[in-house]
Scaffold this motif. Structure first.
Motif: not given
Length: 171
Positions: A102-117
């Motif tokens: 049990x912990x706080x969970x956040x979901x984030x979605x980025x767009x672009x080159x994976x390593x840079x994002x």
């Protein structure tokens, strides 16, 4: 044995990079099993699930081969991308739920080159740890394609844990 991640009363942020691969889900599971305790309520720890979509292609009405792209085809590709994000996050949520942690969970979605994002997001969030799976590419493939985990390990200002899937340990 679980590692202690609390930092003198302040919130601890662990970013886990997730994608469609079995390796990333294994890394998430490993993180949950090793950076937490099922007995504690980790209210000071936030688990951030980060998925990076490839950048949208710039479609013209004609592609390089001269074929006409219809708005239906472009719409279908965009719909597929949204479904893929939903599917990956659903799988990650299932791994989290199954862990019993049990912990706080956040979901984030980025767009672009994976390593840079990934690097940008880790820095922006001021994450304490980045956890990533390893695809186990060999020398030549890694040289040609580059390694996202290698790039992140060299460019972020927090500890990076690269988790190898047990299948990669076989000879």
């Amino acid at each position: 044995m679980a590692m202690e991640v609390k930092m003198m009363g302040r919130e601890t942020k662990i970013v886990v990079a997730v994608d469609e691969s079995e390796e990333s889900m294994y890394a998430l599971s490993w993180c949950l099993n090793n950076f937490s305790s099922k007995n504690d309520q980790n209210t000071n720890t936030t688990l951030i699930l980060l998925y990076v979509k490839p950048p949208p292609s710039a479609y013209s009405s004609l592609d390089a081969a001269g074929y006409l792209f219809s708005t239906d085809a472009i719409g279908a590709m965009e719909k597929y991308a949204k479904e893929l994000v939903h599917s990956v996050m659903e799988r990650a949520e299932a791994v989290y739920q199954h862990s019993g942690v049990k912990m706080n969970v956040e979901k984030k979605v980025g767009t672009g080159d994976a390593k840079d994002v990934i690097c940008h997001t880790v820095e922006k969030l001021r994450a304490d740890t980045l956890v990533m799976g390893s695809h186990g590419y060999g020398f030549f493939k890694r040289t040609l394609l580059g390694s996202v985990s290698d790039h992140c390990a060299k460019n972020v200002n927090c500890p990076v844990v690269i988790v190898k899937h047990p299948k990669q340990n076989r000879v």
